[in-house]
Design an enzyme around this catalytic site. Structure first.
Site, PDB file in Angstrom:
ATOM      1  N   LYS A   1      82.597  77.169  49.005  1.00  0.00           N
ATOM      2  CA  LYS A   1      83.298  76.098  49.413  1.00  0.00           C
ATOM      3  C   LYS A   1      84.161  76.187  50.535  1.00  0.00           C
ATOM      4  CE  LYS A   1      87.235  73.538  47.861  1.00  0.00           C
ATOM      5  NZ  LYS A   1      87.937  72.761  46.667  1.00  0.00           N
TER       6      LYS A   1
HETATM    7  C1  R5P Z   1      92.377  74.276  47.170  1.00  0.00           C
HETATM    8  O1  R5P Z   1      91.901  75.476  47.005  1.00  0.00           O
HETATM    9  C2  R5P Z   1      91.815  73.523  46.177  1.00  0.00           C
HETATM   10  O2  R5P Z   1      90.810  74.043  45.247  1.00  0.00           O
HETATM   11  C3  R5P Z   1      91.407  71.864  46.157  1.00  0.00           C
HETATM   12  O3  R5P Z   1      90.677  71.740  45.129  1.00  0.00           O
HETATM   13  C4  R5P Z   1      90.430  71.831  47.519  1.00  0.00           C
HETATM   14  O4  R5P Z   1      91.235  72.196  48.427  1.00  0.00           O
HETATM   15  C5  R5P Z   1      89.695  70.473  47.898  1.00  0.00           C
HETATM   16  O5  R5P Z   1      90.420  69.380  47.612  1.00  0.00           O
HETATM   17  P1  R5P Z   1      90.856  68.602  48.997  1.00  0.00           P
HETATM   18  O6  R5P Z   1      89.652  67.894  49.077  1.00  0.00           O
HETATM   19  O7  R5P Z   1      92.198  67.788  48.496  1.00  0.00           O
HETATM   20  O8  R5P Z   1      91.268  69.666  50.094  1.00  0.00           O
END
Ligand code: R5P
Length: 260
Positions: free
Chosen positions: A173
């Site tokens: 990710k």
């Molecule tokens: C951050 O490390 C978290 O895993 C969040 O879940 C991730 O950043 C995704 O969330 P957002 O779309 O709000 O950035």
């Protein structure tokens, strides 16, 4: 790859098109009661029909989500720091593999901080977790966290994503940046994008579209969905981009409710 690992991966990434809409609501592990998630169950339950995979902490899962719900879970297993502490992102393991199995997780998520002071600790934490997760056929999603001082560009995201994959992560990710094709080309495992800070809905949808068309297999999006003025329509719109090849314009109409 054994049957259990493949089966769990096909719960996370839908075999019909090889894509996924992952809803990230794990923010509380370092941000506390994040805006929009104060009552996590009330926010998440209406979004579940449009969610392929739910990413969250074990505490949120046990306290807010019914065990009868039919959605694959990617469990956050790294943490240990907060937004008010001095060492943000110096994360370590916060959930044992046994508890991840007890919670019937389809996968686990572990953050690494490449290029920062604590990169070695976070990377070794992830690789140790991968060794344990491999033993039970559980895929590990590596979250390429980015420190404030680091440049969010294609070179950095490619480097961090490739390192995660080389060290055994099954899914990566990362953040969408211009030149995202470079990240995809050099990463041998599926890539999903985080949403990042809340943006206007049309811009977030454009970003999701650009990421998918550059080769991402989906999104792991949080704030741009649950902080939207209409979270249900927003996740429907993201879903249309990921699974129905909708254009950003069509998806924005889904968001506005003027198109099904
Ligand atoms: C951050 O490390 C978290 O895993 C969040 O879940 C991730 O950043 C995704 O969330 P957002 O779309 O709000 O950035």
């Amino acid at each position: 790859m054994d049957w259990g690992m493949k089966n769990r991966l096909s719960r996370i990434i839908k075999p019909k098109d090889g894509r996924t809409v992952m809803l990230a609501v794990d923010h509380g592990y370092f941000m506390g009661p994040t805006s929009g998630l104060e009552h996590l169950d009330g926010m998440v339950n209406p979004l579940l029909p449009y969610t392929d995979t739910l990413m969250l902490t074990r505490g949120a899962l046990r306290n807010y989500i019914s065990p009868t719900v039919d959605v694959p879970i990617v469990l956050r297993v790294s943490g240990g720091t907060s937004i008010i502490g001095p060492k943000l992102l110096h994360e370590g393991t916060v959930v044992s593999i046994e508890d991840a199995i007890r919670l019937n997780a389809s996968g686990v998520a572990y953050s690494i901080l490449v290029g920062a002071e604590f990169e070695r600790d976070t990377i070794l934490g992830m690789t140790q977790y991968i060794d344990e997760a491999e033993r039970y056929g559980i895929p590990v999603l590596a979250v390429t966290a980015v420190g404030k001082e680091m440049k969010r560009d294609a070179r950095y995201m490619s480097l961090a994503s490739r390192i995660a994959a080389e060290l055994g992560a099954h899914i990566v990710k990362t953040y969408y940046i211009p030149g995202f094709e470079k990240v995809i080309e050099s990463c041998p495992v599926p890539v999903v994008i985080a949403g990042g800070k809340k943006q206007p809905e049309d811009e977030a949808l454009q970003m999701a579209y650009d990421a998918i068309h550059a080769g991402a297999i989906g999104v792991d999006m949080g704030r741009n969905i649950f902080q939207s003025s209409n979270p249900v329509n927003m996740i429907k719109a993201v879903n249309a981009i990921v699974h129905k090849n909708a254009t950003p314009k069509e998806a924005f109409e889904v968001f506005k409710g003027t198109k099904k």
